[in-house]
Write an enzyme that holds these catalytic residues in place. Structure first.
Site, short mmCIF file in Angstrom:
data_model
loop_
_atom_site.label_atom_id
_atom_site.label_comp_id
_atom_site.label_asym_id
_atom_site.label_seq_id
_atom_site.Cartn_x
_atom_site.Cartn_y
_atom_site.Cartn_z
N LYS A 71 19.16 81.61 114.83
CA LYS A 71 20.24 82.07 115.81
C LYS A 71 21.39 83.01 115.13
O LYS A 71 22.07 82.34 114.36
CB LYS A 71 20.75 80.66 116.49
N CYS A 103 33.31 86.22 103.22
CA CYS A 103 33.66 85.05 102.55
C CYS A 103 34.07 84.96 101.26
O CYS A 103 35.14 84.36 100.81
CB CYS A 103 32.38 84.07 102.84
N GLU A 114 42.60 80.95 105.14
CA GLU A 114 41.68 81.93 105.12
C GLU A 114 42.10 83.02 106.07
O GLU A 114 41.88 82.90 107.36
CB GLU A 114 40.34 81.46 104.99
N GLU A 142 27.02 77.23 104.06
CA GLU A 142 27.76 78.18 103.15
C GLU A 142 29.07 78.55 104.14
O GLU A 142 28.79 78.93 105.10
CB GLU A 142 27.05 79.26 103.11
P1 NAD Z 1 31.80 80.21 113.10
O1 NAD Z 1 31.71 78.88 112.28
O2 NAD Z 1 32.67 80.42 114.16
O3 NAD Z 1 30.17 80.76 113.63
C1 NAD Z 1 29.22 80.88 112.88
C2 NAD Z 1 28.02 80.47 113.72
O4 NAD Z 1 27.91 79.12 114.01
C3 NAD Z 1 27.76 81.42 114.89
O5 NAD Z 1 26.22 81.58 115.02
C4 NAD Z 1 28.24 80.31 115.92
O6 NAD Z 1 27.87 80.65 117.12
C5 NAD Z 1 27.74 79.13 115.46
N1 NAD Z 1 28.37 78.05 115.86
C6 NAD Z 1 29.69 77.78 116.30
N2 NAD Z 1 30.02 76.43 116.66
C7 NAD Z 1 28.88 75.82 116.40
C8 NAD Z 1 28.73 74.39 116.66
N3 NAD Z 1 29.45 73.58 117.00
N4 NAD Z 1 27.45 73.85 116.20
C9 NAD Z 1 26.48 74.81 115.57
N5 NAD Z 1 26.70 76.02 115.61
C10 NAD Z 1 27.81 76.70 116.02
O7 NAD Z 1 32.24 81.19 111.71
P2 NAD Z 1 32.39 82.80 112.21
O8 NAD Z 1 33.53 83.12 112.89
O9 NAD Z 1 31.11 83.29 112.82
O10 NAD Z 1 32.12 83.35 110.53
C11 NAD Z 1 33.39 83.59 109.71
C12 NAD Z 1 33.11 82.31 108.73
O11 NAD Z 1 32.07 82.20 107.85
C13 NAD Z 1 34.49 82.56 107.86
O12 NAD Z 1 35.20 81.35 107.62
C14 NAD Z 1 33.77 82.86 106.55
O13 NAD Z 1 34.27 82.70 105.42
C15 NAD Z 1 32.30 82.02 106.61
N6 NAD Z 1 31.26 82.82 105.62
C16 NAD Z 1 30.57 81.96 104.79
C17 NAD Z 1 29.80 82.79 104.13
C18 NAD Z 1 29.20 81.87 103.05
O14 NAD Z 1 28.33 82.45 102.63
N7 NAD Z 1 29.75 81.00 102.31
C19 NAD Z 1 29.31 83.89 104.41
C20 NAD Z 1 29.76 84.61 105.68
C21 NAD Z 1 30.82 84.04 106.16
#
Ligand code: NAD
Length: 474
Positions: free
Chosen positions: A173, A280, A377, A246
């Site tokens: 997804k 990230c 962050e 991650e």
């Molecule tokens: P997010 O956590 O809002 O969403 C990530 C994904 O999770 C989306 O597909 C979203 O639809 C889904 N999601 C949201 N709520 C959920 C739930 N309760 N259960 C399951 N899935 C759910 O994150 P974002 O805003 O899309 O991304 C930004 C964040 O991601 C930042 O904190 C960034 O640092 C982190 N990030 C980490 C890495 C890494 O490899 N460590 C890489 C990229 C981004």
């Protein structure tokens, strides 16, 4: 294969293109206007996707690994061959300028190809006259893969490649903010993998929790924020699903007094602001030795003034908009908080007016360590720059965080830099470079930046479980 990249976005379930009764709007962050619709997967369709993946697992797990590797490699070739069309769509949904968007698609292709060369090991602990004990690695089952919006293609391929090589099947997804490229990749790969091996679904905020609580998954591979990661982990506990998380970071870079400022300024700038700072592992706290602080600040400010922030489809744009309204509001809130607390802000080039989610590159000049812009962050173009005098003190400040994703050290003294790097509590440390990640090298967030590993043999083995076979010899 002829695919229309500009419309007809369908999910891939059981090898077929599938629409849904409802849709979600996909916005162009450069205009703030919707420009496409993506399917809003129903619960029944999620069940179908999991069932298709489960059925496919029976034969995919027994398909010789060489054949699985060859198909993953082919997928990489097909992705690379369509990098041009995908990058144009990428810019419209994600905001990043087209050239950099293309690099991401090619990066995803490179990952598929590199991981397709990896083979899990087999260990023989004893092979004697009395017994043979062999441990091999076997796949887990159906993988639930959930991706974020900042690197939608690469971070999805980080999951697809090892999961499928290992013999698992998957339901993937993308983020509701950036579903389109991933849906089109599903279409591109539809004829490559047997039906059900790779299912791709899209939907609104309800879909992620529906997936993580679905009993049909053996493992969840999640990339996103730390807050959501915690929700995913607790949802996984119900069926003891395996998890790889991650998560977020608040990466510190330490700039030592011996650097050549003209040489490093540009690299440090883009280590913080590339992809409009939505990375990230971007530098999110910049610690600079007091003796060179002013010199680096002035150089970074000059670069910020010269960098064009705008619509990624326009010639000369270096940094695009923030990807979505929610993130825009979050970053603006941090900037407003810094302003309200009287912090000194240095603004880069003016940004386009109108409905797009544009924020000027912003440097915060030596804020207190306790300010929100340092502690949280940002995940957007606001960078706190902080002075230090003592190396032990700055290492303590860098480590004083719940996060532990990556960090950087800038110095001409390589031995000293390595010594500092080893004292940082993060999964990755760069010295005189940044943002460099490879398919063959493990990427693991320490502390609340992650749980488990992606990439490298360690990352491949996260999609497998050992099976020890004890054979008594007659
Ligand atoms: P997010 O956590 O809002 O969403 C990530 C994904 O999770 C989306 O597909 C979203 O639809 C889904 N999601 C949201 N709520 C959920 C739930 N309760 N259960 C399951 N899935 C759910 O994150 P974002 O805003 O899309 O991304 C930004 C964040 O991601 C930042 O904190 C960034 O640092 C982190 N990030 C980490 C890495 C890494 O490899 N460590 C890489 C990229 C981004």
């Amino acid at each position: 294969m002829s695919i229309d990249f500009n419309s007809n976005y369908t999910m891939t379930i059981g090898g077929k293109g599938v629409t849904s009764p409802g849709t979600i709007d996909v916005m162009n962050p450069a205009t703030g206007e919707p420009f496409a619709k993506a399917p809003d997967c129903t619960e029944a369709q999620l069940d179908e996707a999991v069932a298709a993946a489960k059925a496919a697992f029976k034969s995919w797990r027994n398909t010789p690994i060489e054949e699985r590797q060859a198909l993953v490699r082919k997928a990489g070739e097909v992705l690379a061959a369509h990098a041009e069309e995908l990058s144009r769509l990428f810019t419209r949904e994600q905001g990043r300028p087209v050239d950099a968007a293309k690099q991401e698609v090619l990066g995803g292709a490179q990952w598929l190809q590199a991981v397709s060369m990896m083979t899990p090991p087999t260990h023989v602990s004893e092979d004697s006259d009395t017994q043979r004990i062999e441990t091999r690695y076997v796949p887990l089952g159906v993988i639930c893969a959930i991706a974020p919006w900042n690197f939608p293609v690469t971070l999805s391929m980080w999951k697809v490649a090892p999961a499928l090589v290992a013999g698992n099947t998957m339901v993937l997804k993308p983020s509701p903010f950036t579903p389109l490229c991933t849906l089109k990749i599903g279409e591109l790969f539809r004829d490559i993998f047997p039906p059900g091996v790779l299912n791709i679904i899209s939907g609104g905020d309800q879909l992620g929790p529906q997936m993580t609580s679905h009993p049909g998954f053996a493992k969840i591979s999640f990339t996103g924020s730390t807050a959501t990661g915690k929700a995913v982990l607790s949802s996984a506990a119900k069926d003891l699903k395996r998890v790889t998380l991650e998560l977020g970071g608040n990466d510190a870079a330490i700039v030592m007094p011996d650097v050549d400022l003209d040489e490093v300024a540009q690299k440090i700038f883009f280590g913080a602001f590339f992809n409009t700072a939505q990375i990230c592992v971007a530098t999110k706290r910049l610690y600079v030795h007091e003796s060179i602080y002013d010199g680096l600040r002035d150089r970074l400010a000059a670069i910020a003034k010269g960098v064009k922030v705008g619509d990624g489809t326009e010639q000369g744009t270096v940094l695009g908009p923030v990807q979505n309204k929610r993130q825009y509001e979050r970053v603006m809130d941090l900037i407003d908080d810094a302003k309200a607390n009287g912090l000194t802000m240095i603004e880069g080039a003016a940004v386009p007016e109108g409905g797009g989610y544009f924020i000027p590159v912003t440097i915060v000049d030596n804020p207190p360590e306790s300010s929100r812009v340092v502690q949280e962050e940002a995940f957007g173009p606001v960078l706190p720059m902080l002075k230090f005098a003592d190396i032990d003190d700055v290492i303590d400040r860098a480590n004083d965080s719940d996060y532990g994703l990556a960090g950087a050290v800038w110095s001409k003294d390589e031995d000293k830099a390595v010594e500092i790097a080893r004292r940082l509590e993060t999964g990755t440390v760069w010295i005189n470079q940044n943002l460099n990640l490879r398919p063959d090298t493990p990427f693991a967030g320490h502390k609340q930046s992650g749980f488990g590993i992606e990439n490298g043999m360690e990352g491949l083995l996260e999609y497998m479980v050992p099976q020890a076979i004890y054979l008594a010899k007659a």
